[in-house]
Design a protein around this motif. Sequence first.
Motif, PDB file in Angstrom:
ATOM      1  N   PRO A   5       3.348   5.871  -0.866  1.00 36.00           N
ATOM      2  CA  PRO A   5       3.716   4.488  -0.548  1.00 36.00           C
ATOM      3  C   PRO A   5       4.960   4.067  -1.323  1.00 36.00           C
ATOM      4  CG  PRO A   5       1.763   4.548  -1.935  1.00 36.00           C
ATOM      5  CD  PRO A   5       2.122   5.967  -1.619  1.00 36.00           C
ATOM      6  N   TRP A   8       7.209  -1.595   0.175  1.00 29.14           N
ATOM      7  CA  TRP A   8       6.846  -2.451   1.305  1.00 29.14           C
ATOM      8  C   TRP A   8       5.455  -2.166   1.853  1.00 29.14           C
ATOM      9  CZ3 TRP A   8       9.007  -6.829   1.873  1.00 29.14           C
ATOM     10  CH2 TRP A   8      10.342  -7.006   1.461  1.00 29.14           C
ATOM     11  N   GLU A   9       4.856  -1.064   1.488  1.00 25.38           N
ATOM     12  CA  GLU A   9       3.526  -0.742   2.018  1.00 25.38           C
ATOM     13  C   GLU A   9       2.477  -1.750   1.576  1.00 25.38           C
ATOM     14  OE1 GLU A   9       5.665   2.413   3.517  1.00 25.38           O
ATOM     15  OE2 GLU A   9       5.769   1.619   1.491  1.00 25.38           O
ATOM     16  N   MET A  17      -2.998  -1.610   3.501  1.00 21.98           N
ATOM     17  CA  MET A  17      -2.172  -0.477   3.053  1.00 21.98           C
ATOM     18  C   MET A  17      -3.004   0.800   3.000  1.00 21.98           C
ATOM     19  SD  MET A  17      -0.347   0.344  -0.590  1.00 21.98           S
ATOM     20  CE  MET A  17      -1.941   0.610  -1.331  1.00 21.98           C
ATOM     21  N   MET A  21      -2.078   3.991   5.282  1.00 23.98           N
ATOM     22  CA  MET A  21      -1.678   5.234   4.614  1.00 23.98           C
ATOM     23  C   MET A  21      -2.664   6.364   4.932  1.00 23.98           C
ATOM     24  SD  MET A  21       1.188   4.467   3.223  1.00 23.98           S
ATOM     25  CE  MET A  21       1.567   5.874   2.216  1.00 23.98           C
TER      26      MET A  21
END
Length: 193
Positions: A5, A8-9, A17, A21
């Motif tokens: 990450p 901005w994740e 997130m 991910m």
Amino acid sequence: DLMMPGNWEVVYGKDKMMEVMNDYNTNVIAQNMYHDETGENLFPPYWTKTIEGIKLAFVGVNDPDIPHRQAPSYSKGISFSGIDNRLEDIINKVKEEEKPDALFLVTHIGIFKQVDLANNSISDGIPYILGADTHERVRQPIQGEHSKVVEPGAFGSFVGKLTLTFRDGVIVSDEYELIDVDPDVYPQDEELQ
């Protein structure tokens, strides 16, 4: 094979997130991102892969300043550690337990912090810091005291290509190239589009 990450994740919150991910179905690493509640890593801190008998290891480092660079609410529930003894401990653990032929840092901390890290004794024995964040187009690796730093631009407009030659498990030569993703040279894949 591997991703981590960046800053901005976190913008849609920790839960989203983690969902996004993990939905990539690939290896995600981040040595310095933790669940606030438990102190456990959000993702594994490192990953290894053996290619043609050469064992490579990668340790992920995200920018510890994310809660200050962006609205703190974005990273609520996530804590970060800096370039400190936790990173050094993971690097030493990977070297001792995994015994890789080469260990790389995959970072999203920006070019200036990457160069500082390349000059920090924590990076001793690490040939490359594969960096991101400030979107720099590093055409020739920046040589620090301990490591070289590269960063391949932004938004898929460039691809960094690092070619390593090993002999008896030791890097004997390296070449880095920043490839311009020119659509005239590399047309879009019709099926993918």
